[in-house]
Enzyme design. Structure first.
Site, PDB file in Angstrom:
ATOM      1  N   ALA A 124      13.000 -41.957 138.778  1.00 30.26           N
ATOM      2  CA  ALA A 124      13.110 -41.955 137.323  1.00 30.26           C
ATOM      3  C   ALA A 124      13.296 -43.342 136.727  1.00 30.26           C
ATOM      4  O   ALA A 124      13.558 -43.462 135.527  1.00 30.26           O
ATOM      5  CB  ALA A 124      14.277 -41.055 136.914  1.00 30.26           C
ATOM      6  N   ASN A 192      20.335 -40.615 141.997  1.00 27.95           N
ATOM      7  CA  ASN A 192      19.584 -40.937 143.224  1.00 27.95           C
ATOM      8  C   ASN A 192      18.846 -42.251 143.042  1.00 27.95           C
ATOM      9  O   ASN A 192      18.596 -42.975 144.010  1.00 27.95           O
ATOM     10  CB  ASN A 192      18.610 -39.808 143.552  1.00 27.95           C
ATOM     11  CG  ASN A 192      19.323 -38.606 144.130  1.00 27.95           C
ATOM     12  OD1 ASN A 192      19.725 -38.613 145.289  1.00 27.95           O
ATOM     13  ND2 ASN A 192      19.514 -37.583 143.323  1.00 27.95           N
ATOM     14  N   HIS A 222      17.675 -45.186 131.704  1.00 23.60           N
ATOM     15  CA  HIS A 222      18.110 -46.019 132.839  1.00 23.60           C
ATOM     16  C   HIS A 222      17.734 -47.467 132.564  1.00 23.60           C
ATOM     17  O   HIS A 222      16.568 -47.770 132.282  1.00 23.60           O
ATOM     18  CB  HIS A 222      17.402 -45.596 134.128  1.00 23.60           C
ATOM     19  CG  HIS A 222      17.638 -44.178 134.530  1.00 23.60           C
ATOM     20  ND1 HIS A 222      18.829 -43.728 135.047  1.00 23.60           N
ATOM     21  CD2 HIS A 222      16.824 -43.096 134.500  1.00 23.60           C
ATOM     22  CE1 HIS A 222      18.734 -42.435 135.324  1.00 23.60           C
ATOM     23  NE2 HIS A 222      17.533 -42.024 134.985  1.00 23.60           N
TER      24      HIS A 222
HETATM   25  N1  NDP Z   1      14.770 -40.094 143.330  1.00 22.27           N
HETATM   26  C1  NDP Z   1      14.892 -39.842 142.036  1.00 22.27           C
HETATM   27  O1  NDP Z   1      14.654 -40.680 141.174  1.00 22.27           O
HETATM   28  C2  NDP Z   1      15.308 -38.498 141.589  1.00 22.27           C
HETATM   29  C3  NDP Z   1      15.758 -37.579 142.492  1.00 22.27           C
HETATM   30  N2  NDP Z   1      16.135 -36.343 142.086  1.00 22.27           N
HETATM   31  C4  NDP Z   1      16.605 -35.427 143.123  1.00 22.27           C
HETATM   32  O2  NDP Z   1      15.466 -34.748 143.655  1.00 22.27           O
HETATM   33  C5  NDP Z   1      15.875 -33.455 144.123  1.00 22.27           C
HETATM   34  C6  NDP Z   1      14.978 -32.393 143.476  1.00 22.27           C
HETATM   35  O3  NDP Z   1      15.123 -32.451 142.076  1.00 22.27           O
HETATM   36  P1  NDP Z   1      14.709 -31.218 141.138  1.00 22.27           P
HETATM   37  O4  NDP Z   1      13.392 -30.691 141.556  1.00 22.27           O
HETATM   38  O5  NDP Z   1      14.935 -31.628 139.754  1.00 22.27           O
HETATM   39  O6  NDP Z   1      15.841 -30.158 141.563  1.00 22.27           O
HETATM   40  P2  NDP Z   1      15.874 -28.591 141.282  1.00 22.27           P
HETATM   41  O7  NDP Z   1      17.318 -28.221 141.264  1.00 22.27           O
HETATM   42  O8  NDP Z   1      15.036 -28.231 140.118  1.00 22.27           O
HETATM   43  O9  NDP Z   1      15.193 -27.979 142.596  1.00 22.27           O
HETATM   44  C7  NDP Z   1      15.735 -28.111 143.873  1.00 22.27           C
HETATM   45  C8  NDP Z   1      15.384 -26.845 144.644  1.00 22.27           C
HETATM   46  O10 NDP Z   1      15.699 -27.064 146.027  1.00 22.27           O
HETATM   47  C9  NDP Z   1      16.484 -25.959 146.488  1.00 22.27           C
HETATM   48  N3  NDP Z   1      17.325 -26.383 147.589  1.00 22.27           N
HETATM   49  C10 NDP Z   1      18.502 -27.045 147.539  1.00 22.27           C
HETATM   50  N4  NDP Z   1      18.979 -27.257 148.783  1.00 22.27           N
HETATM   51  C11 NDP Z   1      18.072 -26.706 149.639  1.00 22.27           C
HETATM   52  C12 NDP Z   1      17.988 -26.601 151.054  1.00 22.27           C
HETATM   53  N5  NDP Z   1      18.945 -27.089 151.853  1.00 22.27           N
HETATM   54  N6  NDP Z   1      16.923 -25.970 151.594  1.00 22.27           N
HETATM   55  C13 NDP Z   1      15.931 -25.447 150.805  1.00 22.27           C
HETATM   56  N7  NDP Z   1      15.968 -25.512 149.447  1.00 22.27           N
HETATM   57  C14 NDP Z   1      17.020 -26.153 148.880  1.00 22.27           C
HETATM   58  C15 NDP Z   1      17.263 -25.532 145.264  1.00 22.27           C
HETATM   59  O11 NDP Z   1      17.758 -24.230 145.422  1.00 22.27           O
HETATM   60  P3  NDP Z   1      19.208 -23.877 144.759  1.00 22.27           P
HETATM   61  O12 NDP Z   1      19.005 -23.947 143.283  1.00 22.27           O
HETATM   62  O13 NDP Z   1      19.454 -22.513 145.286  1.00 22.27           O
HETATM   63  O14 NDP Z   1      20.160 -24.909 145.255  1.00 22.27           O
HETATM   64  C16 NDP Z   1      16.204 -25.635 144.184  1.00 22.27           C
HETATM   65  O15 NDP Z   1      15.389 -24.485 144.155  1.00 22.27           O
HETATM   66  C17 NDP Z   1      17.348 -33.308 143.735  1.00 22.27           C
HETATM   67  O16 NDP Z   1      18.174 -33.665 144.830  1.00 22.27           O
HETATM   68  C18 NDP Z   1      17.512 -34.322 142.618  1.00 22.27           C
HETATM   69  O17 NDP Z   1      18.849 -34.767 142.469  1.00 22.27           O
HETATM   70  C19 NDP Z   1      15.999 -35.965 140.783  1.00 22.27           C
HETATM   71  C20 NDP Z   1      15.565 -36.852 139.848  1.00 22.27           C
HETATM   72  C21 NDP Z   1      15.232 -38.198 140.163  1.00 22.27           C
HETATM   73  O1  OAA Z   2      15.921 -38.045 136.759  1.00 25.82           O
HETATM   74  C1  OAA Z   2      16.735 -38.912 136.453  1.00 25.82           C
HETATM   75  O2  OAA Z   2      16.871 -39.365 135.293  1.00 25.82           O
HETATM   76  C2  OAA Z   2      17.576 -39.528 137.515  1.00 25.82           C
HETATM   77  C3  OAA Z   2      18.193 -38.589 138.422  1.00 25.82           C
HETATM   78  O3  OAA Z   2      18.452 -37.444 138.115  1.00 25.82           O
HETATM   79  C4  OAA Z   2      18.535 -39.087 139.762  1.00 25.82           C
HETATM   80  O4  OAA Z   2      18.269 -40.257 140.059  1.00 25.82           O
HETATM   81  O5  OAA Z   2      19.080 -38.304 140.562  1.00 25.82           O
END
Ligand code: NDP
Ligand code: OAA
Length: 271
Positions: A124, A192, A222
């Site tokens: 992000a 993250n 950010h």
């Molecule tokens: N690198 C970056 O810049 C960013 C990273 N992220 C991260 O990316 C990841 C995905 O984001 P996003 O799609 O928005 O998240 P969501 O919450 O929309 O989707 C995550 C999905 O993964 C499932 N899940 C969680 N743990 C497990 C597991 N151990 N095995 C299988 N499925 C699992 C969740 O189920 P349940 O709801 O049941 O837990 C949910 O359905 C998150 O960790 C988020 O924090 C997000 C934004 C920016």
């Molecule tokens: O999507 C964003 O703005 C950032 C975020 O959640 C992450 O880094 O985990």
């Protein structure tokens, strides 16, 4: 054709599926996995051309070339070692898990040993390209300031542990200041990006992070400031949050899609 398996069928996983389904990413969407099987099946049936199978993690890892982790930091600990040992390349979204030095060294070691790639999309934020370039000389400081609407910070361990009543905030409030290492544990679903910045730049202990809740905002903002031998740069992005998950910015999903396109493309543009 590259076979992709996606673990975590929420906002980011769903957007990647749609990009493969529309042909924007030229790969085979082979399998899906989620802690909720019905959520993964619902996503699979919503697609127009792809027919990914639902698989348990172990089966998915045995069946694909590239695993996308778009689940959670806890999932990284479980999924990524197995995936690398099975010879899969892995794209990681829940990058905060890499703040754990022991885990990080183990996973980097496994990637080398098994000749696999670990991909960390810019997520992000904007400016990872600049940090990568700046590192070739020397970087003296990196700071990330993240501002989100209170709804995007709800449920974060730091907020819960400190009894912060986000819904009562009337003005911009600094919730947290510390290292990236502390920040990703305090806000595992919010910064993250701090982990990606740390990996690209000067590490988890020297990267400084500020997290601010601002009730006047409707976007996730950010800002990164980097100083080093090259000079100084500042970046700022005002991200629209995903409609499904207000913690996650739309740009994070687009960055994952762009990373997949880049690794499939013989022409590489940008650092
Ligand atoms: N690198 C970056 O810049 C960013 C990273 N992220 C991260 O990316 C990841 C995905 O984001 P996003 O799609 O928005 O998240 P969501 O919450 O929309 O989707 C995550 C999905 O993964 C499932 N899940 C969680 N743990 C497990 C597991 N151990 N095995 C299988 N499925 C699992 C969740 O189920 P349940 O709801 O049941 O837990 C949910 O359905 C998150 O960790 C988020 O924090 C997000 C934004 C920016
Ligand atoms: O999507 C964003 O703005 C950032 C975020 O959640 C992450 O880094 O985990």
């Amino acid at each position: 054709m590259l076979k992709i398996g996606i673990i975590g069928c929420g906002f980011i996983g769903g957007q990647i599926c749609r990009a493969i389904d529309s042909g924007e990413i030229d790969a085979e969407l082979y399998a899906l996995c989620d802690s909720s099987e019905s959520k993964a099946l619902e996503l699979a049936t919503s697609l127009k051309t792809c027919r990914p199978a639902y698989m348990k993690i172990e089966e998915l890892i045995r069946s694909v070339d590239l695993v996308v982790e778009s689940a959670s930091q806890n999932a990284v600990r479980f999924i990524v070692p197995q995936a690398l040992q099975a010879g899969c390349n892995v794209m990681v979204l829940s990058v905060g898990a890499f703040a754990d030095k022991e885990l990080r060294e183990t996973l980097f070691g496994l990637a080398k040993q098994h000749n696999c790639k670990l991909y960390f999309p810019s997520g992000a934020v904007v400016g990872i390209d600049g940090i990568n370039s700046a590192r070739a000389a020397g970087i003296s400081s990196v700071t990330l300031t993240t501002r989100k609407p209170p709804s995007g910070l709800m449920g974060a361990p730091y907020v819960v542990e400190h009894g912060i009543e986000l819904e009562k905030l009337e003005e911009e409030t600094v919730l947290f200041e510390g290292t990236a290492s502390e920040a990703v544990k305090a806000f595992p679903a919010n910064v993250n990006v701090a982990a990606t910045i740390s990996l690209a730049g000067i590490g988890f202990e020297r990267t400084k992070v500020k997290v601010i809740a601002d009730p006047s905002l409707s976007r996730n903002v950010h800002e990164i400031t980097v100083e080093g031998e090259f000079g100084k740069f500042c970046t700022r992005v005002e991200n629209l949050p995903s409609p499904d998950n207000p913690k996650t910015s739309y740009l994070a999903a687009l960055s994952a899609i762009s990373t997949l396109k880049k690794l499939l493309n013989p022409v590489q543009i940008g650092t």
